[in-house]
Design a protein around this motif. Sequence first.
Motif, PDB file in Angstrom:
ATOM      1  N   ILE A 762       0.846  -1.207   0.000  1.00  0.00           N
ATOM      2  CA  ILE A 762       0.000   0.000   0.000  1.00  0.00           C
ATOM      3  C   ILE A 762       0.875   1.249   0.000  1.00  0.00           C
ATOM      4  CG2 ILE A 762      -1.629   1.357   1.410  1.00  0.00           C
ATOM      5  CD1 ILE A 762      -2.871  -1.314   2.297  1.00  0.00           C
ATOM      6  N   GLY A 763       1.949   1.228   0.773  1.00  0.00           N
ATOM      7  CA  GLY A 763       2.872   2.373   0.835  1.00  0.00           C
ATOM      8  C   GLY A 763       3.492   2.656  -0.519  1.00  0.00           C
ATOM      9  N   LEU A 764       3.911   1.616  -1.228  1.00  0.00           N
ATOM     10  CA  LEU A 764       4.509   1.788  -2.554  1.00  0.00           C
ATOM     11  C   LEU A 764       3.481   2.330  -3.546  1.00  0.00           C
ATOM     12  CD1 LEU A 764       6.731  -1.425  -2.842  1.00  0.00           C
ATOM     13  CD2 LEU A 764       7.529   0.920  -2.574  1.00  0.00           C
ATOM     14  N   LEU A 765       2.266   1.770  -3.498  1.00  0.00           N
ATOM     15  CA  LEU A 765       1.218   2.206  -4.416  1.00  0.00           C
ATOM     16  C   LEU A 765       0.891   3.682  -4.197  1.00  0.00           C
ATOM     17  CD1 LEU A 765      -1.203  -0.884  -4.298  1.00  0.00           C
ATOM     18  CD2 LEU A 765       0.396  -0.281  -6.128  1.00  0.00           C
ATOM     19  N   GLU A 766       0.863   4.092  -2.890  1.00  0.00           N
ATOM     20  CA  GLU A 766       0.578   5.501  -2.593  1.00  0.00           C
ATOM     21  C   GLU A 766       1.693   6.430  -3.104  1.00  0.00           C
ATOM     22  OE1 GLU A 766      -0.327   6.263   1.476  1.00  0.00           O
ATOM     23  OE2 GLU A 766      -2.391   5.613   1.261  1.00  0.00           O
ATOM     24  N   GLN A 767       2.909   5.885  -3.209  1.00  0.00           N
ATOM     25  CA  GLN A 767       4.043   6.687  -3.680  1.00  0.00           C
ATOM     26  C   GLN A 767       4.170   6.631  -5.211  1.00  0.00           C
ATOM     27  OE1 GLN A 767       6.135   8.686  -1.653  1.00  0.00           O
ATOM     28  NE2 GLN A 767       4.398   8.231  -0.293  1.00  0.00           N
ATOM     29  N   GLY A 768       3.159   6.087  -5.869  1.00  0.00           N
ATOM     30  CA  GLY A 768       3.120   6.097  -7.333  1.00  0.00           C
ATOM     31  C   GLY A 768       3.792   4.914  -7.987  1.00  0.00           C
ATOM     32  N   VAL A 769       4.199   3.909  -7.247  1.00  0.00           N
ATOM     33  CA  VAL A 769       4.821   2.701  -7.820  1.00  0.00           C
ATOM     34  C   VAL A 769       3.713   1.719  -8.180  1.00  0.00           C
ATOM     35  CG1 VAL A 769       6.410   0.787  -7.440  1.00  0.00           C
ATOM     36  CG2 VAL A 769       6.893   3.047  -6.438  1.00  0.00           C
ATOM     37  N   SER A 770       3.676   1.285  -9.426  1.00  0.00           N
ATOM     38  CA  SER A 770       2.652   0.318  -9.838  1.00  0.00           C
ATOM     39  C   SER A 770       2.990  -1.064  -9.274  1.00  0.00           C
ATOM     40  CB  SER A 770       2.571   0.249 -11.359  1.00  0.00           C
ATOM     41  OG  SER A 770       3.764  -0.298 -11.894  1.00  0.00           O
ATOM     42  N   PHE A 771       1.965  -1.887  -9.176  1.00  0.00           N
ATOM     43  CA  PHE A 771       2.156  -3.239  -8.613  1.00  0.00           C
ATOM     44  C   PHE A 771       3.177  -4.025  -9.429  1.00  0.00           C
ATOM     45  CE2 PHE A 771       1.042  -7.649  -7.771  1.00  0.00           C
ATOM     46  CZ  PHE A 771       0.892  -7.651  -6.379  1.00  0.00           C
TER      47      PHE A 771
END
Length: 885
Positions: A762-771
């Motif tokens: 979730i933290g990565l996704l919020e920082q704009g990193v796609s799955f």
Amino acid sequence: MYYNQTKEHVLNEVKSNEKTGLSTDEARDRLERDGKNELVSVKNKSIICLFFEQLNDVLIYVLLGAAILTLIASEYADTIIIVLVVLINAAIGVFQEHKAEKAVEALKNMSTPKALVKRDGAVIEIDSKEVCVGDIVILDAGRFVPADIRLIESSNLQIEESALTGESVASEKDAFWVSTDEKTPLGDQINMAFQSTLVTYGRGVGVVISTGMKTEMGKIASILQETTNELTPLQKRLEELGKVLGIIALTVCVIIFGLGLFQGNDPMEMFVTAISLAVAAIPEGLAAIVAIVLALGVTRMSKKNAIVKKLPAVETLGSVNVICSDKTGTLTQNKMTVTTFYTYGKKRQSVSDDLISEDEKFMQQAFILSSDASIKDNQPIGDPTEVALVELGKAYQMEKETLEQQMPRVAEFPFDSTRKRMSTIVETNNQYHVYTKGAVDQLLAICDYVLLDGKKIQLTKEVKDEVLEMTLSLSNEALRVLGVAYKETNEILTNEEMEQHLVFIGLVGMIDPPRLEVKDSIKLAKQAGIKVVMITGDHKNTAFAIAKELGIAESLEQCMTGQEFDLLTEEERVQKVNQLSVFARVSPNNKVEIVKAFKANDNIVSMTGDGVNDAPSLKAADIGVAMGITGTDVSKGASDMILTDDNFSTIVEAIEEGRNIYNNIKKAVIFLLSCNLGEIVAIFLAVLLGWPVPLLATQILWINLITDTLPAISLGIDPGDKGVMLEKPRSKKESFFAHGATSRAVTGGLLIGITTLVAFVIGLLEQGVSFANISSVKHGDEAFIYASTMAFVVLAVSQLFYSFTMRNEKKSILQVGIFSNTKLVGSLVIGVLLQLIVIGVPFLQNAFGVTMLEFADFIYVFTLALIPVLINELLKLVTYLKTKK
């Protein structure tokens, strides 16, 4: 077997002369040949040797392995902490050693400093160490016996042997008695006197037949030295756990390192990752947590009159399913007490009855005036039997001092073992009364009359038979029976004249009564699946009477003497022992063999005792319990626990405490393993998916620090389960992970690990990193730091929350009570605050590679952290509903 040989034969065998004793030269030669009359102790281990023995433990190896790994990772502070934990544990262990050494030293200190012996025809006083085989020793009241002796003369000789035989009454000795039985118990060898026992009455002469380590006391010292210390159930389980954790840590390191290399990752990065996983796999604080929980348990128990000498013994108590208890002073009050009395023509009376006849009052007066005991400042002085008679009178407002002032004693005919009676003459109203007390059959033989309603009537055969029948009835109830008679005279009589043509008044029955609270404690022990066994030096009937009253035994078939036990083979003992509840007339060796037989049936045995004779069995038992008030230094030195109130009920309370402590340790251990497994799951899944490792070694060590300390300790001192004594004792073979503990640890670990990884994603996704691009994120990237912080907080807070659901494996948090363990609530608050400080203070952010989170993300974090708790509580509910159906 000197007790079944005549004194002439014994003197000839040891080459001694009854009249002159040994010569000085002969004594010197014998001392050179046999050595001094002292107990020899084994050479004490050095402090360094003991210290390294404490390090010889699998869990310690695992901790040292963790220290090496943290050193490689340059986490020097953590290395120092782990090493300090190991050193502190070793230091505690060193101080808990020396049981056998202390016990033997105490035995040596009991040796008497001086002895009266015949040398060259003259009586001289020498150091007891100089006494040798063949010495003729003189014994008198107040003197300790310096060696094992075959008596050759005795005059009203009584010796207090309770420390050696366990018998509550002083033994009457007879030099002319010769046994016909080759296996006569120590307590029945009345022509023998044993080292370190005390002469309480009369006089005797004997020849020394053994000294030093060959005496009965020396044999006990030898047994103490030979008995080995076994690991407690907790130590065994922690050793197994240490092996498992060591294997897991090593396996995980190899798998992750190999998997990383296979995926083409940087070898150095994978090595650091492997170290992180190894650190995650090892609960560094486990040994310290267990030690702290046990130490706190010891503190609580000391407030309940139980002093524990060895920390693991606390937990062992919780496993006990057999309590072998000494009778005198532990189950009983160690105080002879008159419980019933009888005069001819009246019904048998209980002491508790208020209304008594004139004949009964006169009987009590007669007993008091024919006794030498007294009570000064509420302290009894004299023979316990006579003290009981004086206290009987006091219960009915008859003070001995007052009676003696009114009727002073003018003559007496002392007790001796042949007559079995004692007589006094007192002056009253210008006349004299003779009062004689003693064994009823001996007393009736010198009586012509019996008292009935204040008048004397002829003592017919029918009257005598009725009195003897009452005597037999009381004896069958294990009561000690004494009769009393009197006559009036106008002059002071000779000894022989005193004991002729008497009037029989009545008799009393006395016993050392059970402690009032013990019966309920034995009932509670039985409910808890604990078998209570009485082991005593007293006679079989006496032991059974007390055992029956307390609910220990129901029939005489459940009783066995030490002599009968000796006749059984080892295999027969193991088969028979579980059917027995009372062992009477036992020797020190019998006690050890009884304990061994119970242990051979996979029982965990507690043994209580206070005498020197109890020391070997205390040491042989899984948990030895010594008496603090009446106990000898030897028994205290050989024990694991000391009762400051000498009360059996305290043992049962200690067992309840021990059960709760074990349950709490288990909670703490399963909690720690769940937490560490969660860390492994999060890292392992990330590596398996080819993602960056979401947690750094420093972060894992920090989380372990805040979860391995306050929450784990708080679980370790959780308030006890009130229903713990309704459960059966744990099996000796029961695994630490029995009753679903493994599934709880695995479930908790999976839930904590998965929610941690979800937070990272979730933290990565919020920082704009796609799955799809998660695997391309590098350590040190801004997105990684933010996502790692979320994982870091979820991992810590979820573990703190999870500690609440670990308090009870069946009951919900609401049933147990959220605030019933305030220390755990405090641990949660402190843990969350510390976590917020780490992510909020700049220099700590840099040290741990974290950053401050947005307010909205705290909602995500705390929601995810609650998931493992909620799911675990739901699983408890499902299990409860299934059980109810």
